[in-house]
Motif scaffolding. Structure first.
Motif, PDB file in Angstrom:
ATOM      1  N   THR A   1       8.989  19.693  18.564  1.00 23.20           N
ATOM      2  CA  THR A   1       9.132  18.787  17.421  1.00 23.20           C
ATOM      3  C   THR A   1       7.878  17.951  17.187  1.00 23.20           C
ATOM      4  N   VAL A   2       7.415  17.938  15.935  1.00 21.49           N
ATOM      5  CA  VAL A   2       6.350  17.028  15.536  1.00 21.49           C
ATOM      6  C   VAL A   2       7.012  15.777  14.948  1.00 21.49           C
ATOM      7  N   SER A   3       6.588  14.611  15.417  1.00 22.83           N
ATOM      8  CA  SER A   3       7.058  13.346  14.841  1.00 22.83           C
ATOM      9  C   SER A   3       5.925  12.713  14.048  1.00 22.83           C
ATOM     10  N   PHE A   4       6.241  12.300  12.836  1.00 24.97           N
ATOM     11  CA  PHE A   4       5.267  11.625  11.979  1.00 24.97           C
ATOM     12  C   PHE A   4       5.660  10.168  11.835  1.00 24.97           C
ATOM     13  N   ASN A   5       4.665   9.295  11.925  1.00 23.61           N
ATOM     14  CA  ASN A   5       4.923   7.868  11.751  1.00 23.61           C
ATOM     15  C   ASN A   5       5.172   7.556  10.279  1.00 23.61           C
ATOM     16  N   LEU A   6       6.282   6.868  10.041  1.00 27.58           N
ATOM     17  CA  LEU A   6       6.642   6.471   8.679  1.00 27.58           C
ATOM     18  C   LEU A   6       5.509   5.717   7.971  1.00 27.58           C
ATOM     19  N   GLN A   7       4.717   4.974   8.743  1.00 31.33           N
ATOM     20  CA  GLN A   7       3.623   4.167   8.182  1.00 31.33           C
ATOM     21  C   GLN A   7       2.528   5.015   7.531  1.00 31.33           C
ATOM     22  N   LEU A   8       2.539   6.333   7.790  1.00 27.11           N
ATOM     23  CA  LEU A   8       1.530   7.209   7.171  1.00 27.11           C
ATOM     24  C   LEU A   8       1.614   7.173   5.649  1.00 27.11           C
ATOM     25  N   ALA A   9       2.777   6.851   5.097  1.00 24.32           N
ATOM     26  CA  ALA A   9       2.934   6.787   3.638  1.00 24.32           C
ATOM     27  C   ALA A   9       2.140   5.629   3.039  1.00 24.32           C
ATOM     28  N   ARG A  10       1.692   4.714   3.892  1.00 24.89           N
ATOM     29  CA  ARG A  10       0.885   3.586   3.408  1.00 24.89           C
ATOM     30  C   ARG A  10      -0.610   3.896   3.443  1.00 24.89           C
ATOM     31  N   LYS A  11      -0.971   4.947   4.156  1.00 29.30           N
ATOM     32  CA  LYS A  11      -2.385   5.317   4.354  1.00 29.30           C
ATOM     33  C   LYS A  11      -2.777   6.419   3.380  1.00 29.30           C
ATOM     34  N   PRO A  12      -4.098   6.615   3.174  1.00 29.70           N
ATOM     35  CA  PRO A  12      -4.500   7.731   2.309  1.00 29.70           C
ATOM     36  C   PRO A  12      -3.910   9.047   2.818  1.00 29.70           C
TER      37      PRO A  12
ATOM     38  N   TYR B   1       0.839  -1.207   0.000  1.00 27.02           N
ATOM     39  CA  TYR B   1       0.000   0.000   0.000  1.00 27.02           C
ATOM     40  C   TYR B   1       0.865   1.245   0.000  1.00 27.02           C
ATOM     41  N   VAL B   2       0.568   2.136  -0.931  1.00 29.32           N
ATOM     42  CA  VAL B   2       1.221   3.444  -0.954  1.00 29.32           C
ATOM     43  C   VAL B   2       0.126   4.493  -1.075  1.00 29.32           C
TER      44      VAL B   2
END
Ligand SMILES: [Zn+2]
Length: 150
Positions: free
Chosen positions: A106-117, A15-16
């Protein structure tokens, strides 16, 4: 039975941005490559690479996709909200989509977000920016969300 995504072999689904792609693994002695072509995600790797190495490479590419989208969305929402984070990072997290540290700004974003819409990323951008002003999910935060989505 569902295939585990961990093997990184042809026939798996990857999923991308929320869209499923049929993974097609090709072998080359050259540099690794990953490209989306219609319904296919073509991953070119060394034949003897391990699942872990393939996963690391795909994560590297997804990290780049995610950073590009954050660079696009964050300024838009900083402008709309008037809130700015000092810095942001992308990292792998097990249980959170995003976090904000008031101590370091600092805001941290989960790398897995690239798999979600991409809407999920946008939601997290707005949510975490809100934490610059409101450290918990109390009344102020709820008002912020109401104001932003109006
Ligand atoms: Zn929150």
């Amino acid at each position: 039975m569902r295939h585990s995504e961990r093997e990184f072999v042809s026939g798996e689904t990857i999923y991308v941005w929320g869209k499923p792609y049929d993974l097609q693994v090709e072998y080359s002695g050259q540099a690794d490559n990953f490209l989306l072509d219609g319904e296919k995600a073509i991953l070119t790797v060394h034949k003897e690479s391990t699942a872990k190495q393939r996963e690391n490479y795909v994560n590297e590419v997804l990290r780049k996709y995610l950073k590009d989208e954050i660079n696009r969305l964050l300024p838009v929402w900083e402008q709309k909200t008037g809130l700015q984070c000092k810095r942001w990072v992308v990292k792998y997290m097990k249980t959170r989509w995003g976090t904000y540290s008031g101590t370091t700004g600092t805001v941290s974003f989960n790398l897995q977000l690239a798999r979600k819409p991409v809407e999920c990323l946008e939601y997290i951008v707005v949510h975490e920016l809100g934490h610059i002003m409101h450290h918990n999910h109390g009344k102020g935060f709820i008002a912020y969300n109401g104001y932003i989505s109006a």
